[in-house]
Structure formats: C-alpha cells, structure tokens
Design a protein around this motif. Structure first.
Motif, mmCIF file in Angstrom:
data_model
loop_
_atom_site.group_PDB
_atom_site.id
_atom_site.type_symbol
_atom_site.label_atom_id
_atom_site.label_comp_id
_atom_site.label_asym_id
_atom_site.label_seq_id
_atom_site.Cartn_x
_atom_site.Cartn_y
_atom_site.Cartn_z
ATOM 1 N N ILE A 286 0.568 -1.479 -0.038
ATOM 2 C CA ILE A 286 -0.178 -0.045 -0.030
ATOM 3 C C ILE A 286 0.868 1.368 0.431
ATOM 4 C CG2 ILE A 286 -0.144 0.058 2.835
ATOM 5 C CD1 ILE A 286 -2.876 0.946 2.233
ATOM 6 N N PHE A 287 -0.029 2.417 -1.001
ATOM 7 C CA PHE A 287 1.139 3.495 -0.167
ATOM 8 C C PHE A 287 0.217 4.520 -0.625
ATOM 9 C CE2 PHE A 287 2.759 7.352 -2.101
ATOM 10 C CZ PHE A 287 4.071 7.503 -1.654
ATOM 11 N N SER A 288 0.477 5.335 0.187
ATOM 12 C CA SER A 288 -0.752 6.111 0.648
ATOM 13 C C SER A 288 0.255 7.940 0.809
ATOM 14 C CB SER A 288 -1.053 6.075 2.429
ATOM 15 O OG SER A 288 -2.520 7.337 2.496
ATOM 16 N N VAL A 289 -0.760 8.956 0.351
ATOM 17 C CA VAL A 289 -0.184 9.921 0.902
ATOM 18 C C VAL A 289 -1.369 10.993 1.359
ATOM 19 C CG1 VAL A 289 1.076 10.519 -1.588
ATOM 20 C CG2 VAL A 289 -1.337 11.527 -1.546
ATOM 21 N N LEU A 290 -1.329 11.818 2.571
ATOM 22 C CA LEU A 290 -2.241 12.393 3.238
ATOM 23 C C LEU A 290 -1.477 14.058 2.872
ATOM 24 C CD1 LEU A 290 -0.828 13.579 6.442
ATOM 25 C CD2 LEU A 290 -0.134 11.229 6.156
ATOM 26 N N SER A 291 -3.012 14.419 3.737
ATOM 27 C CA SER A 291 -2.393 16.326 3.792
ATOM 28 C C SER A 291 -3.346 16.786 4.727
ATOM 29 C CB SER A 291 -2.289 16.972 2.445
ATOM 30 O OG SER A 291 -3.994 16.737 1.494
ATOM 31 N N GLY A 292 -3.521 17.576 5.406
ATOM 32 C CA GLY A 292 -4.338 18.408 6.500
ATOM 33 C C GLY A 292 -3.537 19.218 7.068
ATOM 34 N N SER B 230 -10.189 7.001 -0.846
ATOM 35 C CA SER B 230 -9.773 7.504 0.126
ATOM 36 C C SER B 230 -10.190 7.964 1.454
ATOM 37 C CB SER B 230 -10.030 9.659 -0.883
ATOM 38 O OG SER B 230 -11.422 9.367 -0.557
ATOM 39 N N GLY B 231 -9.969 8.258 2.071
ATOM 40 C CA GLY B 231 -10.609 8.520 3.405
ATOM 41 C C GLY B 231 -10.434 9.834 3.859
ATOM 42 N N ARG B 232 -10.562 10.040 5.765
ATOM 43 C CA ARG B 232 -10.437 10.881 7.294
ATOM 44 C C ARG B 232 -9.068 10.372 8.130
ATOM 45 N NH1 ARG B 232 -12.798 16.346 6.147
ATOM 46 N NH2 ARG B 232 -11.607 16.361 8.163
ATOM 47 N N CYS B 233 -8.764 10.585 9.250
ATOM 48 C CA CYS B 233 -8.174 10.366 9.509
ATOM 49 C C CYS B 233 -8.364 11.712 10.865
ATOM 50 C CB CYS B 233 -6.765 9.800 9.584
ATOM 51 S SG CYS B 233 -6.056 9.257 10.785
ATOM 52 N N SER B 234 -8.345 11.340 11.878
ATOM 53 C CA SER B 234 -8.226 12.131 13.063
ATOM 54 C C SER B 234 -7.179 11.588 13.936
ATOM 55 C CB SER B 234 -9.769 12.273 14.019
ATOM 56 O OG SER B 234 -10.230 13.363 12.474
ATOM 57 N N SER B 235 -6.542 12.305 14.677
ATOM 58 C CA SER B 235 -5.462 11.338 15.359
ATOM 59 C C SER B 235 -5.032 12.833 16.643
ATOM 60 C CB SER B 235 -3.852 11.747 14.395
ATOM 61 O OG SER B 235 -3.868 10.694 13.810
ATOM 62 N N THR B 236 -5.317 11.976 18.169
ATOM 63 C CA THR B 236 -4.824 13.008 18.983
ATOM 64 C C THR B 236 -3.272 12.638 19.583
ATOM 65 O OG1 THR B 236 -7.156 12.345 19.583
ATOM 66 C CG2 THR B 236 -5.482 13.130 21.673
ATOM 67 N N LEU B 237 -2.520 13.771 19.639
ATOM 68 C CA LEU B 237 -1.302 13.510 20.290
ATOM 69 C C LEU B 237 -1.126 13.391 21.850
ATOM 70 C CD1 LEU B 237 2.092 14.513 19.925
ATOM 71 C CD2 LEU B 237 1.415 15.986 20.739
ATOM 72 N N GLU B 238 -0.505 11.922 22.033
ATOM 73 C CA GLU B 238 0.664 12.174 23.530
ATOM 74 C C GLU B 238 1.760 12.014 23.658
ATOM 75 O OE1 GLU B 238 1.016 8.093 26.101
ATOM 76 O OE2 GLU B 238 -0.221 7.618 24.730
ATOM 77 N N VAL B 239 2.543 12.466 23.737
ATOM 78 C CA VAL B 239 3.912 12.875 24.364
ATOM 79 C C VAL B 239 4.359 12.056 25.590
ATOM 80 C CG1 VAL B 239 6.115 14.408 24.766
ATOM 81 C CG2 VAL B 239 3.318 15.628 23.290
ATOM 82 N N LEU B 240 5.280 10.218 24.932
ATOM 83 C CA LEU B 240 5.905 9.768 25.943
ATOM 84 C C LEU B 240 7.064 10.650 26.584
ATOM 85 C CD1 LEU B 240 6.221 7.191 22.776
ATOM 86 C CD2 LEU B 240 4.132 7.665 24.810
ATOM 87 N N ASP B 241 7.624 9.727 27.715
ATOM 88 C CA ASP B 241 7.881 10.201 28.624
ATOM 89 C C ASP B 241 9.769 10.513 28.296
ATOM 90 O OD1 ASP B 241 6.322 9.737 30.946
ATOM 91 O OD2 ASP B 241 7.017 7.309 31.475
ATOM 92 N N ASP B 242 9.237 10.059 26.924
ATOM 93 C CA ASP B 242 11.168 9.814 26.313
ATOM 94 C C ASP B 242 10.740 11.056 24.984
ATOM 95 O OD1 ASP B 242 10.484 8.516 24.367
ATOM 96 O OD2 ASP B 242 11.025 7.407 24.085
ATOM 97 N N GLY B 243 9.984 11.686 24.809
ATOM 98 C CA GLY B 243 9.523 13.229 24.295
ATOM 99 C C GLY B 243 9.306 11.960 22.945
ATOM 100 N N GLU C 40 -12.396 4.561 5.609
ATOM 101 C CA GLU C 40 -12.649 5.336 4.550
ATOM 102 C C GLU C 40 -13.490 5.379 3.421
ATOM 103 O OE1 GLU C 40 -11.191 1.186 2.785
ATOM 104 O OE2 GLU C 40 -9.465 1.166 3.272
ATOM 105 N N LEU C 41 -13.366 6.187 2.710
ATOM 106 C CA LEU C 41 -14.604 7.372 2.226
ATOM 107 C C LEU C 41 -15.137 6.049 0.677
ATOM 108 C CD1 LEU C 41 -13.888 10.872 3.095
ATOM 109 C CD2 LEU C 41 -15.984 8.879 4.206
ATOM 110 N N ASP C 42 -13.823 6.451 -0.365
ATOM 111 C CA ASP C 42 -13.492 6.150 -1.013
ATOM 112 C C ASP C 42 -12.771 4.830 -1.526
ATOM 113 O OD1 ASP C 42 -14.926 5.959 -4.459
ATOM 114 O OD2 ASP C 42 -12.920 7.166 -4.550
ATOM 115 N N GLY C 43 -12.779 3.892 -2.563
ATOM 116 C CA GLY C 43 -12.354 2.742 -2.293
ATOM 117 C C GLY C 43 -12.143 1.776 -1.615
ATOM 118 N N GLY C 44 -13.026 1.451 -0.223
ATOM 119 C CA GLY C 44 -13.517 0.804 0.630
ATOM 120 C C GLY C 44 -14.147 1.280 1.436
#
Length: 124
Positions: A56-62, A85-98, A108-112
């Motif tokens: 699989i190869f994917s490109v993203l922008s946001g 194509s599809g959409r993604c939302s990600s929540t950040l967690e900063v680990l103890d090591d930074g 997926e919104l299209d193609g699956g």
C-alpha cells in the motif's frame, strides 16, 4: 513539545517518522507494526506518506491543530489495483522520552469501507 516551523507553539511533526504498533483495530488488514508514516509540516499545514510492506502507498494532507492533534485526508493505492480515499483524526500523546504517540481514528470514504483505530509511535 517543540515549536513549529513558523515559530508558533504547536507541536512540530516536520521530518518525523512513525511506525505502526500492535494496537491496531480495523478491518482492512493493511495497517500493522511494519507500517511507516513520514510527516512534513509548515506552520499548521501537514502532509506525508504511508507505506506498508510495498502493498500500500498513501499520501495525506491536512492540518495540525493548536493542541497537536491532526486532521487530514488520505488517498491510497493498493497492490490489488484499488485506489481510494479517507479521513483520519489523531490525538497526540507525548511519551516520557519526548517521542510522539498518535491515537488515530480513521475511515475509508472511497475505494473501500474499512474503518478503525490505530496507534502509531515516533521511531527512535
């Protein structure tokens, strides 16, 4: 967290490489611990690529939100010849090591019709 490329206070993803973890839950079978995601950032604009074992190869922008969360769309091409194509939302967690860990919710919104959650971590 480090300053963004334009000197603001949002986290900086530019040049960071992430790997999939075993925390994946979904029904498409394309995401696993061998998945590699590369992010680039300028201000609050985010773009990148995602690869998995050559299947699989994917490109993203946001966008990077002020709290470090991500909101982006992606397009993909599978070895089977399916594109989508599809959409993604990600929540950040900063680990103890930074390092960054992202908790993702995607669909997926299209193609699956797959959807799920995944966790990716910044590679050391």
């Amino acid at each position: 967290m480090t300053s963004g490329t334009n000197g603001d206070d949002r986290p900086n993803y530019d040049g960071k490489v992430f790997m999939g973890t075993v925390g994946y839950e979904g029904d498409d079978g394309d995401f696993n611990e061998r998945t590699v995601i590369r992010y680039y950032q300028n201000g609050n604009v985010l773009w990148g690529t995602c690869e998995n074992d050559g299947t699989i190869f994917s490109v993203l922008s946001g966008f990077v939100r002020d709290d470090g969360s991500l909101d982006f769309s992606f397009s993909f091409a599978r070895a089977s010849g399916v594109v989508g194509s599809g959409r993604c939302s990600s929540t950040l967690e900063v680990l103890d090591d930074g390092r960054f860990r992202l908790h993702e919710s995607w669909r997926e919104l299209d193609g699956g019709s797959a959807s799920g959650t995944s966790i990716i971590e910044e590679r050391e």
